[in-house]
Design a protein around this motif. Structure first.
Motif, PDB file in Angstrom:
ATOM      1  N   ASP A  68      52.992  30.099  18.029  1.00 32.29           N
ATOM      2  CA  ASP A  68      52.864  28.806  19.241  1.00 32.29           C
ATOM      3  C   ASP A  68      52.361  29.403  20.609  1.00 32.29           C
ATOM      4  N   PRO A  69      51.457  28.746  20.907  1.00 31.45           N
ATOM      5  CA  PRO A  69      51.213  29.386  22.168  1.00 31.45           C
ATOM      6  C   PRO A  69      51.950  29.294  23.570  1.00 31.45           C
ATOM      7  N   SER A  70      53.204  28.497  23.664  1.00 32.14           N
ATOM      8  CA  SER A  70      53.849  28.529  24.522  1.00 32.14           C
ATOM      9  C   SER A  70      54.801  29.742  24.503  1.00 32.14           C
ATOM     10  N   THR A  71      55.058  29.889  23.162  1.00 37.27           N
ATOM     11  CA  THR A  71      56.254  31.006  22.936  1.00 37.27           C
ATOM     12  C   THR A  71      55.415  32.301  23.087  1.00 37.27           C
ATOM     13  N   THR A  72      54.373  32.624  22.615  1.00 35.28           N
ATOM     14  CA  THR A  72      53.285  33.944  22.782  1.00 35.28           C
ATOM     15  C   THR A  72      53.056  34.074  24.563  1.00 35.28           C
ATOM     16  N   ALA A  73      53.035  33.027  24.987  1.00 35.38           N
ATOM     17  CA  ALA A  73      52.720  33.269  26.357  1.00 35.38           C
ATOM     18  C   ALA A  73      54.102  33.849  27.126  1.00 35.38           C
ATOM     19  N   ARG A  74      54.885  32.982  26.866  1.00 36.75           N
ATOM     20  CA  ARG A  74      56.395  33.357  27.709  1.00 36.75           C
ATOM     21  C   ARG A  74      56.732  34.950  27.159  1.00 36.75           C
ATOM     22  N   GLU A  75      56.190  35.400  26.186  1.00 37.81           N
ATOM     23  CA  GLU A  75      56.714  36.842  25.686  1.00 37.81           C
ATOM     24  C   GLU A  75      55.885  37.522  26.266  1.00 37.81           C
ATOM     25  N   ALA A  76      54.488  37.319  26.365  1.00 37.47           N
ATOM     26  CA  ALA A  76      53.547  38.079  27.167  1.00 37.47           C
ATOM     27  C   ALA A  76      53.526  38.346  28.657  1.00 37.47           C
ATOM     28  N   PHE A  77      54.148  37.310  29.002  1.00 39.90           N
ATOM     29  CA  PHE A  77      54.558  37.441  30.657  1.00 39.90           C
ATOM     30  C   PHE A  77      56.011  37.655  31.038  1.00 39.90           C
ATOM     31  N   ALA A  78      56.637  38.054  30.163  1.00 36.60           N
ATOM     32  CA  ALA A  78      58.259  38.060  30.296  1.00 36.60           C
ATOM     33  C   ALA A  78      58.477  39.090  31.688  1.00 36.60           C
ATOM     34  N   GLY A  79      57.868  39.898  31.642  1.00 40.58           N
ATOM     35  CA  GLY A  79      58.336  40.865  32.831  1.00 40.58           C
ATOM     36  C   GLY A  79      57.574  40.680  34.283  1.00 40.58           C
ATOM     37  N   VAL A  80      56.630  39.636  34.069  1.00 39.82           N
ATOM     38  CA  VAL A  80      55.871  39.447  35.203  1.00 39.82           C
ATOM     39  C   VAL A  80      56.707  38.890  36.465  1.00 39.82           C
ATOM     40  N   ALA A  81      57.692  38.145  36.366  1.00 41.09           N
ATOM     41  CA  ALA A  81      58.422  37.411  37.123  1.00 41.09           C
ATOM     42  C   ALA A  81      59.315  38.571  38.125  1.00 41.09           C
ATOM     43  N   GLU A  82      59.606  39.666  37.586  1.00 36.59           N
ATOM     44  CA  GLU A  82      60.455  40.791  38.195  1.00 36.59           C
ATOM     45  C   GLU A  82      59.302  41.667  39.064  1.00 36.59           C
ATOM     46  N   GLN A  83      58.018  41.620  38.873  1.00 28.26           N
ATOM     47  CA  GLN A  83      57.081  42.327  39.665  1.00 28.26           C
ATOM     48  C   GLN A  83      56.586  41.850  40.751  1.00 28.26           C
TER      49      GLN A  83
END
Length: 140
Positions: A68-83
């Motif tokens: 599922d692209p939304s799940t894959t994208a969410r997992e790929a960018f999981a740590g970006v919000a903290e940076q």
């Protein structure tokens, strides 16, 4: 997030290339090795899926389907919000500089005359010349 359900092939310990007799033999082995009711139920469900040609095709399609692209994208960018993209001390760039850059690019695009004939013409500023190539050492 719930764990992904195991593939019927993994439950019975066979490959997708297994023949119907191999599927049945694997089911018998898995059923004999099952220790509890949930294991036996999983073996039976996997066998019913793989025994039926239509269900087996469905299992094969789901096995190799893209995630599922939304799940894959969410997992790929999981740590970006903290940076942080900019250091805390650096002020953000003024928006006027970005607008001026865009205006100058747009003005440059409109300065070039449009093509007069029906074929597409590459604007002069995009034509390839030898001065854009890196120097190359030619062996002797």
């Amino acid at each position: 997030m719930p764990a992904a359900e195991p593939s019927p092939y993994d439950v019975l310990g066979i490959t997708p290339a297994a023949t119907p007799p191999e599927v049945h033999a694997a089911y018998e082995r898995a059923l004999a090795a099952a220790t509890g009711a949930p294991d036996r139920e999983a073996c039976t469900t996997a066998y019913l899926h793989l025994r039926n040609t239509g269900r087996r095709l469905g299992a094969d399609i789901l096995e190799y389907a893209a995630p599922d692209p939304s799940t894959t994208a969410r997992e790929a960018f999981a740590g970006v919000a903290e940076q942080r993209f900019l250091p805390r001390d650096a002020p953000p760039p003024p928006i006027t500089t970005l607008v001026v850059l865009r205006r100058s690019t747009t003005a440059e695009d409109h300065r070039e005359p449009p093509p007069t004939d029906t074929t597409f013409a590459t604007p002069a500023r995009f034509t390839a010349t030898a001065d854009v190539l890196p120097p190359v050492d030619i062996p002797r």
